[in-house]
Design a protein around this motif. Structure first.
Motif, PDB file in Angstrom:
ATOM      1  N   THR A  75       0.830  -1.201   0.000  1.00  0.00           N
ATOM      2  CA  THR A  75       0.000   0.000   0.000  1.00  0.00           C
ATOM      3  C   THR A  75       0.865   1.252   0.000  1.00  0.00           C
ATOM      4  O   THR A  75       2.054   1.205   0.312  1.00  0.00           O
ATOM      5  CB  THR A  75      -0.978   0.009   1.190  1.00  0.00           C
ATOM      6  OG1 THR A  75      -1.941   1.050   1.002  1.00  0.00           O
ATOM      7  CG2 THR A  75      -0.253   0.185   2.515  1.00  0.00           C
ATOM      8  N   GLY A  76       0.247   2.362  -0.328  1.00  0.00           N
ATOM      9  CA  GLY A  76       0.910   3.655  -0.347  1.00  0.00           C
ATOM     10  C   GLY A  76       0.040   4.666  -1.064  1.00  0.00           C
ATOM     11  O   GLY A  76      -0.992   4.320  -1.636  1.00  0.00           O
ATOM     12  N   TYR A  77       0.457   5.917  -1.038  1.00  0.00           N
ATOM     13  CA  TYR A  77      -0.266   6.957  -1.764  1.00  0.00           C
ATOM     14  C   TYR A  77      -0.134   6.671  -3.252  1.00  0.00           C
ATOM     15  O   TYR A  77       0.950   6.395  -3.750  1.00  0.00           O
ATOM     16  CB  TYR A  77       0.300   8.343  -1.442  1.00  0.00           C
ATOM     17  CG  TYR A  77      -0.366   9.438  -2.230  1.00  0.00           C
ATOM     18  CD1 TYR A  77      -1.672   9.825  -1.937  1.00  0.00           C
ATOM     19  CD2 TYR A  77       0.286  10.071  -3.270  1.00  0.00           C
ATOM     20  CE1 TYR A  77      -2.298  10.824  -2.665  1.00  0.00           C
ATOM     21  CE2 TYR A  77      -0.333  11.075  -3.997  1.00  0.00           C
ATOM     22  CZ  TYR A  77      -1.623  11.441  -3.691  1.00  0.00           C
ATOM     23  OH  TYR A  77      -2.247  12.427  -4.412  1.00  0.00           O
ATOM     24  N   ASP A  78      -1.232   6.724  -3.946  1.00  0.00           N
ATOM     25  CA  ASP A  78      -1.228   6.371  -5.362  1.00  0.00           C
ATOM     26  C   ASP A  78      -1.665   7.563  -6.191  1.00  0.00           C
ATOM     27  O   ASP A  78      -2.803   7.994  -6.114  1.00  0.00           O
ATOM     28  CB  ASP A  78      -2.172   5.190  -5.599  1.00  0.00           C
ATOM     29  CG  ASP A  78      -1.860   4.455  -6.874  1.00  0.00           C
ATOM     30  OD1 ASP A  78      -0.766   4.656  -7.426  1.00  0.00           O
ATOM     31  OD2 ASP A  78      -2.703   3.677  -7.312  1.00  0.00           O
ATOM     32  N   SER A 114     -12.781   2.066  -0.178  1.00  0.00           N
ATOM     33  CA  SER A 114     -13.056   2.897   0.985  1.00  0.00           C
ATOM     34  C   SER A 114     -12.407   2.233   2.197  1.00  0.00           C
ATOM     35  O   SER A 114     -12.321   1.007   2.261  1.00  0.00           O
ATOM     36  CB  SER A 114     -14.557   3.050   1.196  1.00  0.00           C
ATOM     37  OG  SER A 114     -15.124   1.821   1.562  1.00  0.00           O
ATOM     38  N   PRO A 115     -11.933   3.033   3.161  1.00  0.00           N
ATOM     39  CA  PRO A 115     -11.237   2.452   4.313  1.00  0.00           C
ATOM     40  C   PRO A 115     -12.032   1.371   5.037  1.00  0.00           C
ATOM     41  O   PRO A 115     -11.470   0.405   5.514  1.00  0.00           O
ATOM     42  CB  PRO A 115     -10.981   3.654   5.224  1.00  0.00           C
ATOM     43  CG  PRO A 115     -10.956   4.816   4.309  1.00  0.00           C
ATOM     44  CD  PRO A 115     -11.936   4.485   3.202  1.00  0.00           C
ATOM     45  N   GLY A 116     -13.345   1.474   5.086  1.00  0.00           N
ATOM     46  CA  GLY A 116     -14.155   0.472   5.756  1.00  0.00           C
ATOM     47  C   GLY A 116     -14.179  -0.874   5.043  1.00  0.00           C
ATOM     48  O   GLY A 116     -14.437  -1.892   5.651  1.00  0.00           O
ATOM     49  N   SER A 128      -5.617   2.020  -0.371  1.00  0.00           N
ATOM     50  CA  SER A 128      -6.365   2.468   0.802  1.00  0.00           C
ATOM     51  C   SER A 128      -5.901   1.845   2.108  1.00  0.00           C
ATOM     52  O   SER A 128      -6.201   2.367   3.171  1.00  0.00           O
ATOM     53  CB  SER A 128      -7.854   2.155   0.621  1.00  0.00           C
ATOM     54  OG  SER A 128      -8.350   2.763  -0.526  1.00  0.00           O
ATOM     55  N   SER A 129      -5.209   0.731   2.057  1.00  0.00           N
ATOM     56  CA  SER A 129      -4.828   0.037   3.285  1.00  0.00           C
ATOM     57  C   SER A 129      -3.980   0.892   4.216  1.00  0.00           C
ATOM     58  O   SER A 129      -4.004   0.679   5.428  1.00  0.00           O
ATOM     59  CB  SER A 129      -4.075  -1.256   2.958  1.00  0.00           C
ATOM     60  OG  SER A 129      -4.944  -2.208   2.406  1.00  0.00           O
ATOM     61  N   TYR A 130      -3.255   1.867   3.681  1.00  0.00           N
ATOM     62  CA  TYR A 130      -2.430   2.702   4.564  1.00  0.00           C
ATOM     63  C   TYR A 130      -3.286   3.445   5.587  1.00  0.00           C
ATOM     64  O   TYR A 130      -2.779   3.856   6.627  1.00  0.00           O
ATOM     65  CB  TYR A 130      -1.556   3.673   3.756  1.00  0.00           C
ATOM     66  CG  TYR A 130      -2.294   4.817   3.117  1.00  0.00           C
ATOM     67  CD1 TYR A 130      -2.555   5.984   3.829  1.00  0.00           C
ATOM     68  CD2 TYR A 130      -2.726   4.744   1.805  1.00  0.00           C
ATOM     69  CE1 TYR A 130      -3.232   7.036   3.246  1.00  0.00           C
ATOM     70  CE2 TYR A 130      -3.394   5.789   1.209  1.00  0.00           C
ATOM     71  CZ  TYR A 130      -3.645   6.936   1.934  1.00  0.00           C
ATOM     72  OH  TYR A 130      -4.317   7.977   1.351  1.00  0.00           O
ATOM     73  N   LYS A 131      -4.587   3.570   5.324  1.00  0.00           N
ATOM     74  CA  LYS A 131      -5.470   4.277   6.252  1.00  0.00           C
ATOM     75  C   LYS A 131      -5.865   3.412   7.448  1.00  0.00           C
ATOM     76  O   LYS A 131      -6.346   3.935   8.452  1.00  0.00           O
ATOM     77  CB  LYS A 131      -6.726   4.744   5.521  1.00  0.00           C
ATOM     78  CG  LYS A 131      -6.432   5.732   4.407  1.00  0.00           C
ATOM     79  CD  LYS A 131      -7.676   6.045   3.606  1.00  0.00           C
ATOM     80  CE  LYS A 131      -7.343   6.950   2.438  1.00  0.00           C
ATOM     81  NZ  LYS A 131      -8.510   7.181   1.573  1.00  0.00           N
ATOM     82  N   VAL A 132      -5.681   2.093   7.336  1.00  0.00           N
ATOM     83  CA  VAL A 132      -6.115   1.170   8.395  1.00  0.00           C
ATOM     84  C   VAL A 132      -5.009   0.164   8.750  1.00  0.00           C
ATOM     85  O   VAL A 132      -5.302  -0.989   9.076  1.00  0.00           O
ATOM     86  CB  VAL A 132      -7.432   0.455   8.009  1.00  0.00           C
ATOM     87  CG1 VAL A 132      -8.599   1.429   7.955  1.00  0.00           C
ATOM     88  CG2 VAL A 132      -7.276  -0.285   6.690  1.00  0.00           C
TER      89      VAL A 132
END
Length: 178
Positions: free
Chosen positions: A8-11, A51-53, A71-75
């Motif tokens: 994961t990472g900013y894309d 989405s993070p959820g 998105s995984s970087y958010k969780v």
């Protein structure tokens, strides 16, 4: 049981001269993180932007060693708590690459550039904070590490997965993880 790799990472979209995509719009432009994951062949499933959820995933398929999404970087903390077998490949890119891509894509709209750079900064703060506390189960790599430092990257991948040496197939541009 073997480890599962989460990439994961900013894309940021890869902007080309002929594209007129604007930051925040849905775009079918290829993204750097997606291209990064293609180097793993079919061992890493690309799951796109979620989405993070909805990131807390089902397990990867039998032939796969993990998945990637933007998105995984958010969780990350929730993912770590979900399984001791998760390993994290945290991918970053330079802010000047984000600046240049968005600047070109928006015809020099600095307000859009600022939005993209703020999103980049937030994502990378999350990634760095997680990495600093979880070095035993994560690695932080530049988006171009597989091409520019293939042997080093192979060692990083192998260490994360807890297995024998995984080799990057030189000259083919893909093929981690056999």
């Amino acid at each position: 049981m073997s480890n599962t790799l989460i990439v994961t990472g900013y894309d940021c979209p890869i902007y080309k001269q002929e594209q007129h995509s604007v930051v925040g719009e849905s775009s079918s432009a290829p993204r750097l993180l997606e291209e990064f994951c293609q180097q793993f062949g079919d061992t890493i499933e690309w799951r796109g932007v979620r989405s993070p959820g909805s990131v807390l995933p089902s397990e990867a398929g039998n032939s796969q060693k993990g998945w990637a999404d933007a998105s995984s970087y958010k969780v990350l903390d929730q993912l770590k708590a979900a399984s001791a077998e998760y390993r994290f490949l945290l991918v970053y890119q330079a802010p000047e690459a984000v600046f240049a891509g968005v600047y070109r894509a928006t015809g020099g709209d600095l307000s859009k550039v600022n939005i993209a750079l703020e999103a980049w900064a937030q994502a990378n703060r999350s990634i760095l904070n997680f990495f600093q506390c979880n070095r035993e189960t994560s690695a932080l790599v530049h988006i171009f590490a597989p091409q520019e430092q293939a042997l080093d990257f192979s060692g990083i991948y192998s260490n994360l997965m807890g297995g024998g040496i995984a080799r990057f197939h030189e000259g083919k541009g893909r093929g981690f993880g056999a």
